[in-house]
Design an enzyme around this catalytic site. Structure first.
Site, short mmCIF file in Angstrom:
data_model
loop_
_atom_site.label_atom_id
_atom_site.label_comp_id
_atom_site.label_asym_id
_atom_site.label_seq_id
_atom_site.Cartn_x
_atom_site.Cartn_y
_atom_site.Cartn_z
N HIS A 68 -6.55 -8.89 6.87
CA HIS A 68 -5.09 -8.86 6.99
C HIS A 68 -4.49 -9.64 5.82
CE1 HIS A 68 -4.40 -6.72 10.70
NE2 HIS A 68 -5.37 -7.42 11.31
N ASP A 128 1.05 -7.89 2.20
CA ASP A 128 1.42 -6.57 2.68
C ASP A 128 2.53 -5.92 1.86
OD1 ASP A 128 -0.43 -6.51 4.69
OD2 ASP A 128 0.96 -6.98 6.30
#
Length: 377
Positions: A135, A165
């Protein structure tokens, strides 16, 4: 409404976006915000459950959506048919998954050599970590970026999932798509983009990598821009709210000191004085409310701004004047950025299901058969 009004510099560019988390949809949003026709490919079950209702996720604005079973031979054939009429594909699977499905770059370039194939992953398409899960926090950790974030003497603190992200992932992918589209104008062929969040995060910190090696930048939380210095930090006000102070240059610092009525301050250039300076500033800022300090600093070059809650930001006079926020489908959200002057406002309607796929090369009769077979929604 079956057709959206697409205008802007990317009008006419067609994008197939395979549904995924955060960075993929963000890249698609960035392209749709500037005129691209983005068709989002989701699972049949998800689209069937949603029906024809609009999708309220901000990152789906300006797009259309369909459900397609990519584990079905008929679904793969349909996807290839769509890709033959597309300019860009955004793919968000782990390395090798698209190839196993039969929709990897080679598969799609066989039907459309001009296709720009954008691959969005955390670790990239190769390297020892490529097949493993991760992540945002993992990608910025391995890039070295996370070690730089946080207060002095405290543990590293991730800035939500903005750096990996969104900035290092989705935005870099959108940038890569534009590069490949420009190149295609010269070569006539599409290119594969390997957008990895670990790479993107590292690139964003280019200045700081040099700073550490040169000795200019020290451990986290001890430097000019990472809350180490009292002239670049946040301070609590009398009502429990906060102000952001960025009075870096001497002339801005002079204005801040004068407007606050502070005297006999130690030399800010001497790091040994930073703790005393911080306490003097903190004590002064605690003496008034945020609104009172806003009135003091309004229109000055002291570089002091209120730390607004997200619910407050759209109502700030500057944001209102510029139209920084818009309301679409009952959801308040940031307007497209950057602005291209003279381009009309974009259609930011929430994503809805696209029924007529004939312009994408899928005839109504074929689509009807796929829907009856449960392959298309």
């Amino acid at each position: 409404m079956e057709q959206m009004s697409r205008q802007g510099p990317l009008a006419g560019v067609r994008v197939l976006e395979l549904a995924g988390l955060a960075p993929g949809p963000f890249a698609g949003m960035m392209l749709a915000d500037h005129g691209a026709e983005v068709l989002r490919i989701d699972r049949v079950s998800a689209v069937a459950a949603a029906g024809d209702g609009p999708r309220r996720d901000v990152m789906d604005r300006g797009k259309r959506t369909i459900g397609l079973d990519l584990k079905s031979p008929d679904g793969i054939a349909a996807f290839k048919g769509l890709a033959a009429h597309a300019d860009v594909v955004i793919e968000v699977f782990r390395p090798g998954v698209a190839e196993r499905l039969g929709i990897g770059p080679d598969d799609l370039h066989a039907v459309n050599p001009r296709l720009v194939y954008g691959r969005m992953t955390g670790w990239g398409q190769d390297g020892p970590l490529a097949p493993t899960a991760g992540h945002d926090i993992d990608y910025i950790a391995v890039s070295g970026v996370l070690s730089m974030l946080g207060r002095a003497g405290d543990k590293p603190t991730p800035p939500i999932n903005i750096l990996g992200d969104f900035a290092g992932g989705g935005l870099m992918l959108a940038y890569g798509v534009l590069l490949a589209l420009i190149e295609r104008e010269r070569t006539g062929r599409g290119r594969v983009i390997d957008a990895a969040m670990v790479d993107g995060a590292a690139t964003l910190f280019a200045m700081f990598y040099h700073g550490v090696q040169s000795g200019f930048w020290g451990p986290r939380g001890t430097n000019l821009l990472d809350t180490g210095s009292p002239v670049y930090d946040t301070y609590e006000t009398a009502d429990g709210k906060y102000l952001a102070v960025g009075a870096l240059e001497p002339q801005f610092w002079a204005q801040l000191v004068a407007l606050m009525g502070l005297t006999d301050l130690p030399d800010r250039e001497d790091r040994a004085n930073w703790p005393v300076l911080r306490e003097r500033l903190a004590e002064a800022f605690r003496s008034r409310t945020r609104a009172e300090w806003e009135a003091v600093f309004d229109g000055t070059d002291a570089c002091v701004s209120p730390v607004l809650e997200m619910s407050e930001a759209p109502e700030h006079p500057h944001n209102r004047a510029r139209g920084t926020f818009v309301e679409v489908g009952g959801v308040r959200q940031p307007a497209p950025a950057p602005r291209l002057l003279g381009v009309p406002e974009q259609d930011l309607s929430p994503a809805t299901r696209l029924a007529d796929l004939s312009s994408w090369g899928l005839p109504d009769e074929t689509a009807a058969k796929l829907r009856e077979a449960g392959v298309l929604a």
